[in-house]
Structure formats: structure tokens, C-alpha cells
Enzyme design. Structure first.
Site, PDB file in Angstrom:
ATOM      1  N   SER A 235       0.826  -1.203   0.000  1.00  0.00           N
ATOM      2  CA  SER A 235       0.000   0.000   0.000  1.00  0.00           C
ATOM      3  C   SER A 235       0.861   1.254   0.000  1.00  0.00           C
ATOM      4  CB  SER A 235      -0.929   0.005   1.205  1.00  0.00           C
ATOM      5  OG  SER A 235      -0.321   0.675   2.282  1.00  0.00           O
ATOM      6  N   LYS A 236       0.176   2.366  -0.277  1.00  0.00           N
ATOM      7  CA  LYS A 236       0.860   3.655  -0.290  1.00  0.00           C
ATOM      8  C   LYS A 236       1.445   3.979   1.073  1.00  0.00           C
ATOM      9  CE  LYS A 236      -0.960   6.289  -4.098  1.00  0.00           C
ATOM     10  NZ  LYS A 236      -1.878   7.250  -4.629  1.00  0.00           N
TER      11      LYS A 236
END
Ligand code: GLU
Length: 323
Positions: free
Chosen positions: A254-255
């Protein structure tokens, strides 16, 4: 003049943060897929949500792509004949499309709050979204008018009890029953922001995009986009949905994983080292040997790209973490 049928690929990121490994993987494969067929490539900045998307991120994104050796013929700050390439500047085009949709389908105001939508009884879809129960579809015009005085509505399009099928260039046949697996969906949010589904259908067509390469998380959006293209009389591009990058536990990167954002990656790797890793993850070479991006286009093959989630080796994660 350019033939609209020439191969044209695109990368369409939302600048809501610094790009991370997953975004770059998608950008590189979209670029390789288009360039390996001698196609054009364009960069569209999907900054519809102006509160979440920052011009600074869009600027950095272009700089990160250029650092990698990934070029584009049109779009971003470079502009080109099919602009605007920033979705935040396209409201007028989306408004026209919305008008046209109203002539061909039922578009109705929806006053439901987030809490209404996520009520315990709402059926959940495979991607975690909620199937809209159609409450506001049943409002009388007088009821809708009364509600409109209290809050601005979102706009939804009614979908038929119909399956939309297409052949994904990478994954093969995919079919979705719109009424049962998607439900009436939003075209414009209550705050006036146009929905991704509408914007992407309009933009891919007006920019002459012939192939869309993106993550598998968007596979279930594709039938909605095809449904809108058909109503608007727009062509359907080829679709290629990519496997997602996951860690050893099978969790999607994920970011939030700061060690894999482009800032950290650029500090650890040269461009050729990073494209070497990406080419390895994409099955294009047996080991993560450094290789400049431009040398990969000549031998790119979709056949070699995995179809299931790709586990990013601990070595790449750890190397990136070892600041
Ligand atoms: N803007 C979307 C994203 O960054 C991608 C849209 C697309 O490729 O169709 O997730």
C-alpha cells in the site's frame, strides 16, 4: 493526421501521494505494452478529487517517471492535441457526457448518506463495495424535491438486469451482471465531483486510447465503463489487468509502505536497477538484473506476465527498507 486506430496506451495515476512500487509497476507495463507495438503513450492526471490530489504530487510523478526513463508523447504538463490531460480541468466535458447519458438512461438524484449505504442489511460486493439497494430510485418527484431543499444529491445511473462481458487481453473472459454485481452507480458525487467511472470512459475515448493497462483492483470497474461507452456511442479499448503486488503474507502493498515510495526507491536504486526488478516481477527476465527501460520494449511479452498476485521478494522489500 494521426489515425485514431493506431495503438495508444496510457498511464492515468491519481496524484494523491508519491508514487509507490505498485504504481510504477503499472506505469512500466502500460508503457512496455504500447511501445512494444510501436504505439503512442500518454499521461493523464486523474486529479478529480481536488482535495486529495495535489499539484505537487503530479509534478513529482512526472519527475519520477522521467527519472525511470519512461517517456510520453502527450499529457501531463507537456500537453498535446487531446487536452486537457488533467481531469480537474474537464468538468465541462463530463457535464456534456452526463447530459447525453440522461437522454439514454435513467439518471436520478440520490440523497443517501454514507451511513445509509453501509446499513447492516446492505449486501456487500466482492470488492468490498456496497450494492446500492435503490432506495432513491423509488422516490417520487415531489419527495425528491423536498429532499433537495435539505441537501445536494449525488447522481446515479440506473443499470439494467444485464451482463456486460469482455475479453481481457491478459486474463481472458470476464462478465458481470450490472444489476446484481454492481448496482446503480454514481456519476456525480453530492459535492459536484464527477465519478471516476464517467471521467475515465470519456477521457479514454477522446484521447484515442486503444489499450488500457491497469491493476486488477479495477477489473470489476470495467463493465461499468463499457456500459457507459455504449450509451455514449464511444469505442471500447482493449483491457489488460495486471496482478497486484503483495508481501509474503499476501497483503497488497500500500501507499502507506513508505519504504516503497519513489523517494525511498530512488535513494536505493539506479533507474536500471529498479526497472530490472520490475522486469523480473513482470516475468520478463529470470533474475532482477539491471536493465534500462528502453531495452525491454523489444522483447516484451504479455504471455510471460504472471496472472496471479505477485509476491515481492523480501530482498526487494528489505533492500528498500535498509535506509
Ligand atoms: N486513476 C486510477 C488510479 O490511480 C487509475 C485509473 C485507470 O487506470 O483507469 O488508481
Amino acid at each position: 493526421m494521426r489515425e485514431r486506430t493506431d495503438v495508444c496506451g496510457r498511464f492515468a495515476p491519481s496524484p494523491s501521494g508519491r508514487m509507490h512500487l505498485g504504481n510504477v509497476f503499472c506505469a512500466v507495463l502500460a508503457w512496455l505494452s504500447a511501445r512494444s507495438r510501436g504505439g503512442r503513450f500518454l499521461l493523464r492526471i486523474e486529479d478529480l478529487d481536488v482535495r486529495r490530489c495535489k499539484p505537487e504530487h503530479a509534478r513529482l510523478l512526472e519527475e519520477d517517471l522521467a527519472w525511470l526513463g519512461l517517456d510520453w508523447d502527450e499529457g501531463g504538463r507537456r500537453g498535446g492535441p487531446d487536452g486537457p490531460y488533467f481531469q480537474s480541468e474537464c468538468s465541462e466535458l463530463y457535464a456534456q457526457a452526463l447530459q447525453m447519458l440522461k437522454e439514454h438512461a435513467r439518471v436520478y438524484p440520490c440523497f443517501c448518506s454514507r451511513a445509509d449505504l453501509h446499513a447492516a442489511s446492505a449486501p456487500h460486493l466482492s470488492d468490498g463495495a456496497v450494492l446500492y439497494g435503490g432506495r432513491c430510485a423509488r422516490l417520487s418527484p415531489a419527495e425528491a424535491d423536498a429532499l433537495r431543499r435539505r441537501r445536494a444529491p449525488a447522481l446515479r445511473i440506473a443499470v439494467p438486469e444485464e451482463s456486460v462481458s469482455f475479453t481481457d487481453g491478459h486474463l481472458g473472459h470476464f462478465s458481470q451482471n450490472l444489476a446484481r454485481e454492481c448496482g446503480d452507480f454514481i456519476l456525480r458525487r453530492s459535492d459536484g465531483i464527477y465519478a471516476y467511472q464517467l471521467a475515465v470512459a470519456v477521457d479514454d475515448a477522446r484521447m484515442g486510447v486503444t489499450q488500457v493497462v491497469r491493476g486488477q483492483d479495477l477489473l470489476s470497474s470495467t463493465p461499468r465503463q463499457i456500459f457507459l461507452q455504449r450509451l455514449l456511442g464511444l469505442p471500447t479499448p482493449e483491457y489488460y489487468h495486471l496482478p497486484l503486488l503483495v508481501n509474503a503474507e499476501g497483503v497488497r502493498l500500500s501507499k502507506r509502505e513508505k519504504s516503497l515510495d519513489m523517494g525511498a526507491l530512488r535513494a536505493r536504486f539506479t533507474p536500471a536497477e529498479l526497472t530490472g526488478w520490475l522486469a523480473f516481477l513482470a516475468g520478463q527476465q529470470p533474475a532482477p538484473e539491471p536493465v534500462p527501460l528502453r531495452s525491454l520494449a523489444a522483447c516484451f511479452s504479455w504471455e510471460k506476465v504472471p496472472r496471479r498476485d505477485i509476491t515481492v521478494p523480501a530482498r526487494l522489500l528489505n533492500e528498500a527498507r535498509a535506509e
